[in-house]
Design an enzyme around this catalytic site. Structure first.
Site, PDB file in Angstrom:
ATOM      1  N   LYS A   1       2.084   0.565  -4.682  1.00 42.04           N
ATOM      2  CA  LYS A   1       2.117   2.052  -4.814  1.00 42.04           C
ATOM      3  C   LYS A   1       3.227   1.780  -4.740  1.00 42.04           C
ATOM      4  O   LYS A   1       3.929   1.931  -3.527  1.00 42.04           O
ATOM      5  CB  LYS A   1       0.915   1.852  -3.395  1.00 42.04           C
ATOM      6  CG  LYS A   1       0.874   3.404  -2.953  1.00 42.04           C
ATOM      7  CD  LYS A   1       0.722   3.782  -1.108  1.00 42.04           C
ATOM      8  CE  LYS A   1      -0.087   4.893  -1.001  1.00 42.04           C
ATOM      9  NZ  LYS A   1       0.885   5.512  -1.661  1.00 42.04           N
TER      10      LYS A   1
ATOM     11  N   ARG B   1     -10.547  11.978  -1.969  1.00 43.58           N
ATOM     12  CA  ARG B   1     -10.158  10.890  -1.559  1.00 43.58           C
ATOM     13  C   ARG B   1     -11.171  10.058  -1.217  1.00 43.58           C
ATOM     14  O   ARG B   1     -12.202  10.408  -0.462  1.00 43.58           O
ATOM     15  CB  ARG B   1      -9.375  11.545  -0.432  1.00 43.58           C
ATOM     16  CG  ARG B   1      -8.408  10.524   0.751  1.00 43.58           C
ATOM     17  CD  ARG B   1      -8.015  11.099   1.471  1.00 43.58           C
ATOM     18  NE  ARG B   1      -7.133  11.281   2.096  1.00 43.58           N
ATOM     19  CZ  ARG B   1      -5.369  11.221   1.166  1.00 43.58           C
ATOM     20  NH1 ARG B   1      -6.108   9.841   1.028  1.00 43.58           N
ATOM     21  NH2 ARG B   1      -4.542  12.393   1.564  1.00 43.58           N
TER      22      ARG B   1
END
Lengths: 973, 268
Positions: free
Chosen positions: A622, A791
């Site tokens: 990430k 999400r």
């Protein structure tokens, strides 16, 4: 106050006249009889004699206020109470008393009941009204209803100049709101409606706790599957939705028991379809994969499952939406859209329709009701002038163009105040004073009108003209653009009547804030278009069928919008072809960015493995940078780069744009790939933290001036050579990505990834990722599609922070601050932080932040925050009286903070009602990590996310406790 | 085809200077009888009505009625290029999208022409009735200009009251208060220096000074200004431009201060 007037007042004399009429009638209970007569509704006389409680309750409500549709809940409530009321009026009243209704609400409830006996209720009801119309004095609309403002009769306006001239001109000039009795009535109605939603929302909600479930049960039995029973049950549940989870669960179970061969079950069955706007949606889809839309078997089981889920706290809202669909369906059948149509067919729809709808929406928090209100407005538009639907939708979502065009409103307060002065004839000081008092320019402008008469009333605003003006204002640039904008705003304000200027000003600020979430607009849009296209036939369908069709349509529209977030494409396609094959007309296309897919937070590798037990997944670094959705067309000739908010970031990255062409494989003509732009040190060949990237200039960057080099880490491919890959699994998308781009050191790299199920391997990969300067890992299922703007639970993030307690950092908005003491004198000593709840459009406090600052940081932050100081908290802030900061800030910046853990708190309001009915959630020991320039306040951590994290934390703790226990036992042995 | 020629170009220059602050755009309506303009400011508080008679021009020709949408700031830019002594000719084809302005210097040695792009402006013609006024006051335009200019420096609004005593302008502000009273006065020999008050009944009205001050920009056009007042009606501030025509400014009154305060209280 003088009554004679020559010119029209800015306040729109018509509206005020209307308001006055209202007030007068309110004041004289003796007169209520005249009101129904002046507003004949064909249904009234008939229903007056009708014995049905439902119908009988209606005239009573008419007298209370001019009902549009927002009080259909009341109707349902009345229905719910019907059996009781019909048998004996007495038992019903104690019930009402039990549920602790306030006096005035009691009057309300009495009224419908009493009406069944006779007309005696009317005066009572009328007497109850003034109190209520006075009550919401703080709301912008109150000025319409407030007795003080009322005044000049509409007629004299015309009498001065227009009368001797052309009659028609007079009518035209005054048309939108005033002289004709019909219109006057309407504006009066607006004022009434203004007052009413509060009541409407107050009473059913309260009743919902005690009376309604009981009533619902009774009526379900009595009516045995009749329409009323359904409506009652359905209406009761959204009411109680706002209440405790506890209250909800048993009720659904009851409904399940009562059976009705699946009417309630049908409702809960609709859940999985309806929940996509909910974060937990994904879960449910997994839970109920098969037969969700299917036939009769297992309905009960599902209902129980739904109940179970509710207990577990997830899916809290879905239940409401599911039964909501049924309630909506029956609601739409009752809607009388001709009642709101005050204009001729084919004529531009007046803005007042939207303003009144906004007013009503602001008065309720129930999503079902909000959607119904909007559907009514949209249907009215569709029935008369369908091309106005698109501008109406834009006004509802408070935008003027698709996000990626970068055309935005957001007019500064200074400009607005000046424009307001010019439009109202008031001086700046008095406007500012009033602003300090109310803290909302929308309220100020509604109250500030009418110190200056006008020569001729401008023609009324129409939906199309308002949007056009907004667009012009948003697009005006260059020298003197400030003056030009102000001129345009003045024009709008002068032409605005009644409550219109308030909504215009708020819209111009891009802060409509009426609790109207975009998802609700989409649902309303799909429902309205469905009903419009289906014509009367659609309304004649049984509720269940209609509800199913509506749900399915809404689903498609939401999906289409997430793939193609442009109303310019969506609305015309929907209007012309309906929702059936909308996805084939309205799909992802290069040039129109989708909102990126987001990942959910987790607490550790263990949780990941647990969630993805039987699912193939991969983990990726990430990277700590800025999301970049790169759209490449014509073999690299055209390149657009969009941010996570779908803003056009192309001017920010001319370096990336120029290098893309060289990185494309020859067979690639068009591609859209998802990537993270990360600051990079070409000499040390190292990636740099986000803070470095944020020092890069935002606009008009010239390649030669770039100091911070950027490397792209590509990780997903959404579109390739004319083909959307959104619906393809990640494996395929990844292959497409690797097949179309060439890696090049310092320019474009693929995100490092690993596919493994081994805990240790994952742990070490996580450590590697942290060492490599990234934030951690993203875990992705390999078989799932790209879900824009969601999400999703198919992507999980695993941050290094998890080791320290909480799974993720929080993006919070500082909304207030406390003055520093001692060493910190002169700066702010502590800040009050809030998260954003998109459902209610409120900022809810989550914590106080006062430690971990360096002195330098303290003064920097104070410097940065001072310009955002506002005299009053925004009306959309939720905070606790025991924790009032010394200064309030406008919600303008986002800070990323790290926290130790989450706890239930009586002093903070985050996720209020989601976990605990009265208490919110707070984060403990927050520390500021950085200022998030790339996020807007609306992108802050959401209330639902906080609630999720809290629940996760609870689960993990429980597990740990169990583990420990097990361990202890083991040791004991 | 429209063509109008005016020898004193300065008049046109002054006229547009007087209007451009007040109204941003408006339609020149031309017909065989002359040129007319009616426009309101963006807040619809005041209205400008201009009428220039065909016979006031040196030459005037209009074959077809038409409306020419003018952006006054732009027109002003062009007229600034004209000399004060220039003769100005306005020309436009039927349905043209531009207006041609030609400036000739007084001794014919310099000719310049400009094309002004026309705008399409929607406007309904607003009928303004002829009205009996309670009070009509004629005074030197310079005197009017001075009063409103002085008062503007003190306050925002002015109460104009016409009584038998004369006409009184009063204002108040943070600085303090100000009152100016003019009496009926016909002693000066020149009519343009006289103050003539024609009172049918006493009247008092409040106006925003900002606009009244703006109207005074028309002072160079005429030596005399006429104010007409009637209760609850707009004030009319009228300048006669010689033989050419007249420009009238209408301004809607403010609501009286007490009312305003009462209303504020009621609202808050």
């Amino acid at each position: 106050m003088k009554q004679k007037s020559i010119g029209a007042f800015f306040g729109g004399a018509g509206t005020k006249a209307g308001a006055k009429q209202e007030a007068v009638k309110d004041a004289k209970p003796a007169k209520p009889e005249s009101k129904p007569k002046t507003k004949p509704e064909p249904a009234d006389p008939a229903s007056d004699q009708d014995n049905e409680a439902d119908a009988a309750s209606r005239p009573a409500r008419k007298r209370l206020r001019r009902a549009v549709i927002e009080d259909d809940d009341d109707a349902a409530l009345a229905v719910a109470s019907k059996p009781a009321a019909a048998e004996t009026a007495a038992p019903q009243q104690p019930t009402a008393a039990e549920s602790e209704l306030e006096d005035k609400d009691a009057t309300m409830t009495d009224a419908p009941a009493a009406t069944t006996k006779g007309a005696a209720a009317a005066p009572t009801a009328a007497a109850g009204t003034p109190a209520k119309s006075a009550a919401p004095a703080e709301e912008p609309k109150a000025d319409g209803g407030g007795p003080g403002t009322a005044s000049k009769p509409a007629a004299p306006i015309a009498s001065i100049f227009q009368r001797p001239a052309v009659r028609k001109a007079a009518a035209a000039a005054a048309a939108g709101g005033s002289p004709a009795p019909g219109n006057a009535k309407k504006s009066g109605g607006g004022a009434g409606a203004a007052a009413s939603p509060l009541k409407a929302s107050a009473s059913p909600a309260k009743a919902g706790k005690g009376a309604a479930p009981a009533g619902a049960a009774t009526s379900t039995r009595d009516a045995a599957g009749g329409e009323e029973g359904k409506a009652a049950a359905a209406a009761a549940s959204p009411a109680s939705k706002k209440d405790k989870t506890k209250a909800r669960a048993p009720k659904v179970e009851k409904a399940g028991e009562d059976g009705e061969e699946g009417e309630e079950a049908e409702g809960s069955e609709a859940d999985p379809i309806s929940d996509s706007d909910d974060d937990a949606g994904g879960d449910v889809n997994e839970l109920l994969p098969e037969g969700a839309v299917g036939g009769g078997s297992g309905k009960k089981a599902k209902a129980k499952k739904a109940a179970g889920r509710i207990k577990s706290g997830k899916g809290a809202q879905m239940e409401g939406v599911g039964t909501g669909a049924l309630a909506a369906a029956s609601k739409y059948k009752e809607q009388d859209i001709s009642a709101v149509i005050s204009w001729k067919e084919g004529q531009p729809v007046p803005y007042s329709l939207l303003a009144n709808t906004f007013e009503a929406i602001a008065g309720t928090t129930k999503r079902l009701e909000i959607v119904a209100l909007l559907v009514s407005a949209f249907r009215a538009i569709l029935a008369t002038n369908p091309p106005d639907l698109l501008p109406a939708v834009y006004l509802c979502v408070n935008r003027v163009a698709p996000a990626h065009t970068g055309i935005e409103l957001g007019i500064g307060e200074a400009t607005l105040i000046k424009a307001m002065c010019e439009a109202t004839g008031k001086n700046e000081a008095s406007i500012k004073k009033s602003y300090e008092e109310h803290g909302d320019l929308g309220v100020v402008v509604v109250g500030a009108r009418s110190t200056q008469r006008t020569m001729f009333a401008p023609p009324p605003l129409t939906i199309a003209s308002v949007l056009k003006a907004f667009q012009n204002i948003a697009q005006t640039t260059g020298t003197k653009s400030g003056d030009q904008k102000r001129g345009m705003i003045v024009k709008l304000l002068v032409a605005a009547k009644g409550n219109e200027p308030g909504y215009i000003v708020r819209s111009l600020q891009a802060k409509l804030r009426i609790g109207l979430a975009e998802q609700s607009v989409l649902v309303a849009l799909s429902h309205a278009v469905h009903l419009h296209r289906g014509g009367p036939a659609a309304l004649k369908q049984p509720d269940v069928k209609l509800a199913e069709a509506l749900e399915a349509g809404a689903q498609v529209v939401k999906q289409a919008y997430s793939e193609c977030p442009s109303y310019d494409v969506l609305v015309p396609a929907l209007l012309e072809h309906g929702s059936t094959d909308l996805l084939s007309r309205c799909h992802f296309m290069p040039g129109v960015p989708v909102k990126p897919m987001l990942a959910k937070a987790t607490n550790g590798v263990g949780e990941v493995l647990e969630k993805f037990t039987d699912i193939e997944f991969t983990v990726e670094y990430k990277y700590d940078g800025e999301r970049a959705q790169v759209h490449v067309l014509d073999g690299g000739k055209t390149v657009h780069i969009f941010s996570r908010n779908a803003e056009n970031n192309t001017p920010k990255y001319p370096d990336i744009v120029s290098r893309i062409k060289g990185l494309l494989k020859p067979e690639v003509d068009s591609i859209v790939f998802d990537a993270e732009a990360v600051a990079y040190d070409p000499e040390k060949k190292k990636i740099l933290p986000f803070q470095v990237l944020s020092t890069r200039a935002r606009k008009d960057v010239a390649v030669d001036d770039i100091k911070v080099q950027v490397v792209l880490f590509a990780f997903d491919c959404l579109y390739l050579n004319g083909q959307s890959l959104l619906h393809k699994p990640l494996t395929e998308r990844r292959a497409a990505l690797y097949g179309s781009l060439t890696e090049k050191e310092g320019e474009l790299l693929y995100a490092s990834y690993k596919t493994s199920r081994d805990v240790e391997e994952l742990e070490s990969f996580l450590n590697e990722s942290v060492e490599a300067g990234t934030e951690g890992l993203i875990v992705k299922t390999l078989g799932d599609t790209y879900e824009p703007s969601k999400r999703s639970s198919h992507w999980l993030k695993l941050k290094k922070d998890y080791m320290e307690g909480v799974g993720d950092t929080f993006d919070v908005v500082p909304v207030g601050a406390f003055f520093g003491k001692g060493k910190r004198t002169g700066v702010f000593g502590a800040y009050l932080l809030a998260v954003y709840d998109p459902d209610t459009e409120t900022y809810q406090t989550i914590s106080k932040l006062g430690t971990g600052f360096s002195e330098e940081q303290l003064s920097q932050l104070a410097e940065a925050m001072r310009p955002h100081t506002i005299p009053q908290p925004r009306h959309y802030y939720t905070w606790d009286e025991s924790l009032v900061p010394d200064v309030w800030f406008d919600a303008a910046v986002v800070w990323e903070v790290k926290a130790a853990d989450l706890s239930i708190s009586p002093r903070h309001k985050a996720a209020l009602g989601l976990v605990d009915p009265t208490k919110g959630i707070s984060i403990r020991f927050p520390r500021l990590i950085r200022v998030r320039d790339d996020k807007s306040p609306e992108d802050a951590t959401s209330a639902a996310q906080v609630a999720d994290m809290f629940r996760n934390q609870a689960v993990i703790r429980q597990q740990k406790a169990q583990d420990n226990q097990a361990g202890d036992e083991g040791e004991d042995e | 085809m429209f063509e109008a020629r005016i020898t004193q170009g300065a008049v046109l220059k002054k006229l547009v200077e007087a209007l451009k602050e007040l109204v941003t755009e408006g339609n020149f309506d031309v017909s065989s009888t002359g040129l007319q303009l009616q426009a309101m400011d963006s807040s619809h508080v005041c209205l400008v009505s201009l009428a220039l008679r065909e016979d006031g021009f040196e030459h005037f020709r209009c074959d077809r009625n038409m409306a020419m949408g003018i952006h006054f700031q732009n027109l002003s830019k062009i007229l600034k290029c004209a000399g004060n002594e220039d003769t100005i000719t306005l020309k436009a084809e039927d349905n043209a999208d531009q207006l041609t302005l030609m400036f000739e210097s007084s001794n014919q040695d310099r000719i310049s022409d400009f094309d002004l792009k026309l705008m399409s402006i929607e406007s309904e013609h607003l009928g303004i009735p002829d009205q009996e006024y309670s009070a009509e006051i004629k005074m030197p335009s310079s005197e009017y200009q001075r009063i409103v200019r002085d008062l503007t420096s003190i306050g925002d609004t002015v109460l104009i009251s016409a009584t038998k005593e004369g006409i009184k302008f009063s204002t108040s502000g943070d600085v303090g208060t100000a009152n100016v009273t003019l009496r009926h006065n016909t002693t000066p020999e020149k009519p343009e220096e006289q103050t003539i008050i024609d009172l049918k009944e006493p009247v008092a009205l409040t106006f925003a000074l900002r606009y009244l001050n703006n109207f005074a920009k028309a002072t160079p056009l005429a030596p005399v200004v006429k104010l007409s007042l009637t209760k609850d009606l707009p004030i009319v501030v009228e300048y006669q431009i010689g033989e050419l025509g007249a420009v009238k400014f209408y301004l809607a009154p403010k609501i009286d201060d007490e009312d305003q305060m009462g209303e504020d209280e009621a609202q808050s």
